[in-house]
Design an enzyme around this catalytic site. Structure first.
Site, PDB file in Angstrom:
ATOM      1  N   LYS B  78       0.857  -1.187   0.000  1.00  0.00           N
ATOM      2  CA  LYS B  78       0.000   0.000   0.000  1.00  0.00           C
ATOM      3  C   LYS B  78       0.890   1.234   0.000  1.00  0.00           C
ATOM      4  O   LYS B  78       1.878   1.281   0.746  1.00  0.00           O
ATOM      5  CB  LYS B  78      -0.896  -0.025   1.246  1.00  0.00           C
ATOM      6  N   SER B 188      -9.861   2.126   2.723  1.00  0.00           N
ATOM      7  CA  SER B 188      -8.914   2.835   1.887  1.00  0.00           C
ATOM      8  C   SER B 188      -7.919   1.927   1.152  1.00  0.00           C
ATOM      9  O   SER B 188      -7.334   2.363   0.165  1.00  0.00           O
ATOM     10  CB  SER B 188      -8.112   3.829   2.732  1.00  0.00           C
ATOM     11  N   SER B 212     -10.340  -0.056   7.018  1.00  0.00           N
ATOM     12  CA  SER B 212      -9.718   0.062   5.692  1.00  0.00           C
ATOM     13  C   SER B 212      -9.037  -1.193   5.176  1.00  0.00           C
ATOM     14  O   SER B 212      -8.598  -1.229   4.034  1.00  0.00           O
ATOM     15  CB  SER B 212      -8.701   1.206   5.690  1.00  0.00           C
TER      16      SER B 212
END
Lengths: 95, 523
Positions: B78, B188, B212
């Site tokens: 990420k 997210s 998330s």
């Protein structure tokens, strides 16, 4: 709670975010909606309840107040938008 | 050879140790899959050269008998984790081009154990969002979106490129996907979720502040676990809300999650909230035996307007665990309905403080102004997107003089209440079973103009985040719209082992094996 334009302008300045006047009304509406939503917390009886400061039940560790690294000036300045002679450069602050 | 991108990490490790294929072969297959998956916009930065170099080193280590637990496995990171020398953006314009001179502890742990980096994946800007539509680098499209594939080979087109690809004898397929309806992958960690579901990365790191990791895992039909707050070091992860942020793995199986979590966790003196306790062997916890375990079913999670099929799947989950010998217990978490409101004070307050460092002086974007303050204001106005500005301003307001007690202090008190609810509940049960999200994935563009509707995505994940508890989402079935739905298991603090064990049982019972319409490597 309903925020007016003037309050939005004040928050924007405190947050150091330029918000053009034309956007202030719209933003006031959005922020007011969020504040209205969170106001349901007033229904909760929190008399005598300690505010949470940490979810993990442990004390913050401390270390000796000593320099543990250093000598990495170039790495620190590596991503600076503007630098000169080992310093960050900003617009003039004092006349 | 079997399609290497279809393997789980555990299967790939077995294959490599038997000498059936090398990490370089495995990594090359995934590098091609990353290229083929470009229509998803899952990656912000692809690092194929780095991937191959790391794979070569992994193969050399294996040859010397020094293979770590993740040796040679290609994963995506990420773009919230700082990676030394590689652009780290947090999905924001303000950090575009930022190359950290340091490595986050979690990624350093993964590289130490032999993992291979395919690239940095997309996310909501500063991890603020539940749909991956707030990224400066554009939304990620869920591989579960319907569409038609048009594929051609660059080599067929003639010219310089085809000569080049012919010379290296590597087909360069160009996939053009005509989307009929673009769905969000959740957020997210949307790029992480899409990359793992589309089989272009074997796993990905995620971070979870209010859901998330778990919500996107549910939306794309993969496994995602948020460990207990303090298990994974936050050092080198771009901060959003420091009292909530926690890293975790996103994988296709529970066993892979256990494997990767073991590498990511560990005490780190550089993070003052990192907990100094041993990391259990999470894989060894997957015994499949949950006889006698008490599974709490919180009555407050039956929210108004929840689709009947989610209720049904939840009941199915209860039945599966019961059939495996566990005992369902009705529990009460009375402050559940206040969790979202609490979260939307605490998280913005912390974000307004954390994001104060983006001022155009030390790193990132600078937009000039007539003086220093003007430069700050211009830089932050242009550098941050709408959702980030909204949250910074809410946070600034609730922390400002005259409002601190009414909002921030109050929220911190309710947060204590929410944590106490869980403490009470865990006197009656060992784990808690709930749905992960109140719906399946929605289309890109929906819910955009209503922040509150968007926030409701996290209604089932936020309470455990506020209490710092471990939670996992396991794909449990398909809804009538053909999209995945996950079930969530929450555990006691630092009891990831039990959470994973129950998740393994749920995974077996559900037997989820549906593939999304968009899969990077076909055949």
């Amino acid at each position: 709670m309903s925020l007016d334009k003037a309050t939005v302008a004040k928050i924007a300045h405190l947050a150091r975010i330029k918000v053009p006047e034309a956007d202030q009304d719209h933003l006031a509406g959005e922020l007011s909606n969020i504040l209205n939503f969170v106001e349901q917390l007033n229904e909760v009886d929190t008399a005598g309840v300690q505010p949470m400061t940490s979810v993990a039940p442990h004390k913050l560790r401390r270390r000796p107040d000593a320099v543990t690294d250093g000598g990495i000036r170039d790495a620190v300045l590596l991503n600076a938008p503007d630098s000169a002679e080992g310093f960050f450069v900003v617009p003039k602050v004092v006349e | 050879m079997t399609d290497l991108t279809k393997l789980t990490m555990t299967e790939a490790l077995a294959g490599m140790s038997k000498g059936e294929f090398t990490s370089v072969e495995l990594t090359e297959a995934h590098v091609r899959a990353v290229e083929a998956s470009r229509p998803l916009n899952a990656f912000i930065t692809e690092t194929p050269d780095q991937a191959i170099a790391m794979a070569e080193r992994a193969d050399a280590r294996r040859a010397k008998g020094e293979a770590g637990p993740m040796n040679g496995l290609p994963i995506a990171v990420k773009d919230l984790f700082c990676t030394e020398g590689f652009q780290t953006t947090a999905g924001s314009h303000i950090l575009e081009g930022f190359k950290p001179p340091y490595e986050s502890t979690v990624t350093a742990n993964l590289w130490r154990d032999g993992a291979v980096m395919l690239g940095k994946v997309n996310l909501d800007e500063f991890a603020m969002g539940s749909s991956n539509v707030t990224s400066h680098f554009g939304p990620v499209v869920s591989p579960w979106s319907q569409g038609t594939l048009v594929q051609r080979d660059l080599a067929e087109e003639g010219g310089f490129l085809s000569e080049l690809t012919a010379a290296v004898r590597q087909p360069r397929p160009v996939q053009e996907w005509q989307w009929t309806r673009k769905l969000v992958p959740g957020g997210s960690s949307g790029g992480s979720a899409a990359a793992v579901a589309a089989r272009c990365a074997m796993a990905a790191t995620g971070t979870d502040t209010g859901g998330s990791i778990r919500q996107p895992a549910s939306f794309v039909g993969i496994v995602g676990i948020k460990p207990t707050y303090g298990r994974c070091s936050r050092w080198g992860i771009v901060a959003f809300a420091s009292s909530l942020d926690q890293a975790g793995p996103m994988t296709r199986t529970v066993e892979d999650a256990a494997l990767m979590l073991g590498s990511m966790c560990g005490f780190d003196p550089k993070d003052s909230t990192s907990v100094d306790m041993p990391v259990p062997d999470f894989r060894a916890a997957l015994t499949g035996d949950i006889r006698g375990l008490k599974v709490g079913i919180p009555k407050e999670y039956r929210v108004d307007g929840m689709p009947a099929e989610i209720e049904k799947l939840w009941q199915q989950g209860i039945d599966w665990l019961k059939a495996a010998g566990a005992e369902p217990v009705e529990i009460s978490l009375p402050h559940t309905k206040y969790a979202l409101a609490t979260y939307y004070i605490v998280a913005p307050a912390e974000c307004s403080s954390n994001l104060a460092r983006y001022d155009g002086v030390r790193f990132g974007l600078r937009v000039e102004g007539k003086d220093l303050k003007d430069m700050y204001e211009n830089t932050r106005a242009e550098g941050f997107g709408a959702e980030v500005k909204r949250r910074i301003m809410i946070g600034t307001y609730v922390l400002s003089a005259g409002y601190y007690d009414a909002y921030y202090r109050k929220a911190q008190q309710v947060r204590t209440r929410i944590a106490q609810d869980f403490e009470q509940a865990y006197k009656q049960c060992d784990v808690i079973l709930t749905p992960t999200a109140p719906s399946t994935a929605f289309a890109i563009g929906e819910k955009m103009d209503d922040p509150i509707a968007m926030y409701l995505n996290d209604v089932f994940t936020v309470p455990a985040s506020l209490a710092g508890l471990p939670g996992i989402s396991v794909p449990a079935g398909l809804a009538s719209d053909g999209l995945p739905l996950g079930l969530q298991i929450l555990g006691r603090p630092f009891d990831e082992s039990t959470v994973l064990r129950v998740a393994g049982v749920l995974e077996n019972a559900a037997g989820f094996d549906a593939l999304p319409p968009f899969v990077a490597a076909r055949g």
